[in-house]
Design a protein around this motif. Structure first.
Motif, PDB file in Angstrom:
ATOM      1  N   TYR A   8       0.837  -1.197   0.000  1.00  0.00           N
ATOM      2  CA  TYR A   8       0.000   0.000   0.000  1.00  0.00           C
ATOM      3  C   TYR A   8       0.878   1.256   0.000  1.00  0.00           C
ATOM      4  CZ  TYR A   8      -3.190   3.630   1.535  1.00  0.00           C
ATOM      5  OH  TYR A   8      -3.897   4.804   1.623  1.00  0.00           O
ATOM      6  N   ASP A   9       1.903   1.272   0.842  1.00  0.00           N
ATOM      7  CA  ASP A   9       2.810   2.424   0.906  1.00  0.00           C
ATOM      8  C   ASP A   9       3.517   2.648  -0.425  1.00  0.00           C
ATOM      9  OD1 ASP A   9       2.101   2.907   3.511  1.00  0.00           O
ATOM     10  OD2 ASP A   9       3.891   1.942   4.385  1.00  0.00           O
ATOM     11  N   MET A  10       3.946   1.566  -1.059  1.00  0.00           N
ATOM     12  CA  MET A  10       4.640   1.689  -2.349  1.00  0.00           C
ATOM     13  C   MET A  10       3.695   2.246  -3.414  1.00  0.00           C
ATOM     14  SD  MET A  10       6.945  -1.795  -2.312  1.00  0.00           S
ATOM     15  CE  MET A  10       7.161  -1.793  -4.063  1.00  0.00           C
ATOM     16  N   GLU A  11       2.476   1.765  -3.456  1.00  0.00           N
ATOM     17  CA  GLU A  11       1.498   2.234  -4.439  1.00  0.00           C
ATOM     18  C   GLU A  11       1.127   3.690  -4.181  1.00  0.00           C
ATOM     19  OE1 GLU A  11      -0.606   2.029  -7.823  1.00  0.00           O
ATOM     20  OE2 GLU A  11       0.654   0.414  -7.030  1.00  0.00           O
ATOM     21  N   GLU A  16       1.651   9.514  -5.627  1.00  0.00           N
ATOM     22  CA  GLU A  16       2.068  10.860  -5.242  1.00  0.00           C
ATOM     23  C   GLU A  16       3.133  11.402  -6.180  1.00  0.00           C
ATOM     24  OE1 GLU A  16       3.279  10.719  -1.159  1.00  0.00           O
ATOM     25  OE2 GLU A  16       1.229  10.483  -0.418  1.00  0.00           O
ATOM     26  N   MET A  17       4.062  10.565  -6.592  1.00  0.00           N
ATOM     27  CA  MET A  17       5.110  11.004  -7.516  1.00  0.00           C
ATOM     28  C   MET A  17       4.514  11.370  -8.874  1.00  0.00           C
ATOM     29  SD  MET A  17       8.353   8.557  -6.640  1.00  0.00           S
ATOM     30  CE  MET A  17       9.331   9.280  -7.927  1.00  0.00           C
ATOM     31  N   GLU A  18       3.553  10.584  -9.352  1.00  0.00           N
ATOM     32  CA  GLU A  18       2.887  10.897 -10.621  1.00  0.00           C
ATOM     33  C   GLU A  18       2.137  12.211 -10.532  1.00  0.00           C
ATOM     34  OE1 GLU A  18       0.480   7.467 -11.359  1.00  0.00           O
ATOM     35  OE2 GLU A  18       2.174   6.269 -12.083  1.00  0.00           O
TER      36      GLU A  18
END
Length: 91
Positions: A8-11, A16-18
């Motif tokens: 979940y954190d990775m997704e 957020e980066m996108e």
């Protein structure tokens, strides 16, 4: 639970980066070289640097900005279509 939390954190970080990249491309750096419009009183024209087009200054000052808005909408749609085509080609 640990694995689900990590996924979940990775997704979430990826999203957020996108979002940051998308916003950054809309806002830019705010530098002087990113000027949007130039009002040239001597030649009575208004130049929009984003679409590389000139408009009569009197028309622009009188509020008749529909041609400029239409050109910007077209440019935005073209950029979105290019992005979609690149995403489709990448997959």
């Amino acid at each position: 639970k640990m694995l689900m939390s990590k996924l979940y954190d990775m997704e979430n970080e990826k999203r957020e980066m996108e979002e940051r990249a998308r916003r950054g491309s809309q806002v830019g750096t705010g530098g002087r070289s990113e000027k949007i419009r130039t009002y040239n009183w001597k030649d009575s024209r208004c130049s929009d640097h984003r679409i590389q087009q000139n408009y009569p200054l009197s028309q622009f000052l009188n509020g008749d900005i529909d041609p400029m808005i239409s050109a910007m909408i077209m440019k935005d749609q073209e950029e979105k279509l290019q992005d979609l085509a690149q995403e489709a080609a990448a997959t």
